[in-house]
Design a protein around this motif. Sequence first.
Motif, short mmCIF file in Angstrom:
data_model
loop_
_atom_site.label_atom_id
_atom_site.label_comp_id
_atom_site.label_asym_id
_atom_site.label_seq_id
_atom_site.Cartn_x
_atom_site.Cartn_y
_atom_site.Cartn_z
N GLU A 5 -52.71 -7.41 -8.11
CA GLU A 5 -51.95 -8.58 -7.63
C GLU A 5 -51.60 -8.53 -6.34
OE1 GLU A 5 -48.01 -11.04 -8.89
OE2 GLU A 5 -48.06 -9.15 -9.57
N GLY A 6 -51.03 -7.27 -5.80
CA GLY A 6 -50.75 -7.36 -4.16
C GLY A 6 -51.97 -7.70 -3.45
N LEU A 11 -55.58 -10.93 0.27
CA LEU A 11 -56.77 -11.44 0.43
C LEU A 11 -56.48 -13.14 0.84
CD1 LEU A 11 -59.86 -10.21 -1.61
CD2 LEU A 11 -59.50 -10.49 0.80
N ALA A 12 -55.56 -13.55 -0.06
CA ALA A 12 -55.24 -14.99 -0.18
C ALA A 12 -54.55 -15.27 1.16
CB ALA A 12 -54.15 -15.42 -1.29
N THR A 13 -53.69 -14.25 1.50
CA THR A 13 -52.88 -14.58 3.01
C THR A 13 -53.95 -14.41 4.12
OG1 THR A 13 -51.04 -13.14 1.86
CG2 THR A 13 -50.85 -13.41 4.44
N GLY A 30 -67.05 -25.96 14.34
CA GLY A 30 -67.19 -25.98 12.82
C GLY A 30 -66.31 -26.67 12.19
N THR A 31 -66.52 -26.99 10.71
CA THR A 31 -65.83 -28.01 9.89
C THR A 31 -64.47 -27.32 9.52
OG1 THR A 31 -67.79 -29.02 8.97
CG2 THR A 31 -65.62 -29.28 8.07
N GLN A 32 -64.77 -25.79 9.43
CA GLN A 32 -63.72 -25.00 8.92
C GLN A 32 -64.15 -23.55 8.90
OE1 GLN A 32 -63.15 -26.03 4.45
NE2 GLN A 32 -65.40 -26.60 4.42
N THR A 33 -62.96 -22.73 8.65
CA THR A 33 -63.26 -21.48 8.66
C THR A 33 -63.80 -21.06 7.13
OG1 THR A 33 -61.29 -20.88 9.73
CG2 THR A 33 -62.24 -19.15 8.88
N VAL A 34 -64.86 -20.18 7.33
CA VAL A 34 -65.56 -20.05 6.11
C VAL A 34 -65.31 -18.47 5.66
CG1 VAL A 34 -67.85 -19.82 4.69
CG2 VAL A 34 -67.52 -21.71 6.47
N PHE A 35 -64.43 -18.25 5.08
CA PHE A 35 -63.94 -16.82 4.70
C PHE A 35 -64.63 -16.18 3.74
CE2 PHE A 35 -60.52 -13.32 4.09
CZ PHE A 35 -60.31 -13.20 5.34
N GLY A 36 -64.55 -14.87 3.52
CA GLY A 36 -65.24 -14.11 2.43
C GLY A 36 -64.57 -14.62 1.07
N GLU A 37 -65.58 -14.22 0.00
CA GLU A 37 -64.93 -14.57 -1.36
C GLU A 37 -65.71 -13.56 -2.33
OE1 GLU A 37 -65.90 -18.73 -2.27
OE2 GLU A 37 -67.65 -18.16 -3.11
N GLY A 38 -65.11 -13.08 -3.37
CA GLY A 38 -65.78 -12.29 -4.40
C GLY A 38 -64.57 -11.60 -5.01
N ALA A 121 -60.27 -6.51 8.29
CA ALA A 121 -59.05 -6.84 7.51
C ALA A 121 -59.67 -6.92 6.03
CB ALA A 121 -58.32 -8.20 7.90
N GLU A 122 -60.86 -7.72 5.90
CA GLU A 122 -61.52 -7.64 4.51
C GLU A 122 -61.77 -6.45 3.98
OE1 GLU A 122 -64.14 -10.86 6.04
OE2 GLU A 122 -63.82 -11.92 4.03
N LEU A 123 -62.63 -5.60 4.80
CA LEU A 123 -63.04 -3.93 4.50
C LEU A 123 -61.52 -3.44 4.16
CD1 LEU A 123 -65.54 -3.50 7.09
CD2 LEU A 123 -66.27 -3.41 4.98
N ASP A 124 -60.36 -3.43 4.71
CA ASP A 124 -59.32 -2.74 4.37
C ASP A 124 -58.68 -3.04 2.88
OD1 ASP A 124 -59.13 -1.13 6.88
OD2 ASP A 124 -57.62 -2.42 7.72
#
Length: 203
Positions: A5-6, A11-13, A30-38, A121-124
Amino acid sequence: MHSREGMGKTLATLREAAAGCRACDLYKRGTQTVFGEGRLHAKVMLVGEQPGHEEDLAGRPFVGPAGKLLDRALAAAGIDRGDVYVTNVVKHFKWEPRGKRRIHAKPNQTEIAACLPWLQAELDVVKPEAVVCLGATAAQALLGSRFRVTKERGQWVKAPWAERVLATVHPSAVLRAPDDEARHREFDLFVADLARVRTALAA
Ligand code: SF4
């Protein structure tokens, strides 16, 4: 160690913070930031260069033609896209106008360096067992500017932030093959690289 959950909250933060990023000038284009997902605990993280036209509009990575080819290649390699985390080195679409169309423009070193902390940060948070660099921009951002995908594609290398890293081509390179025969050949090579990832993780 984060709880599941944390991690989700983290990731949401991150995604929320990246939505307001102004660390380089690409946010103006760009129109918006395209963050990773999965998946939160994805074993595999796929890293591309930057979002394209359709990703920029949708706000999601790899949903355009290259993303559809990636889906087919993952399926052919026996990897479920739902089991991986997909993202890009640069989170805003860099483009140049050509008539009414927006044409992909390569991000420069300043933009890549400015955006890299988001990928770190995504890798972390995700802590994937394997990272797949899709194309030279991702490979050089993560493995150094001397890395050559043409020479070292499909080979496992070690990095401080992932046990296993493998570089292959970007799916858009397969789409750009000059004819059907070359496209089929490039697709098969791309699938073979991804199949090495599946085999390594199953071992
Ligand atoms: S490209 Fe990356 S560093 Fe530049 S504004 Fe967008 S999110 Fe921030």
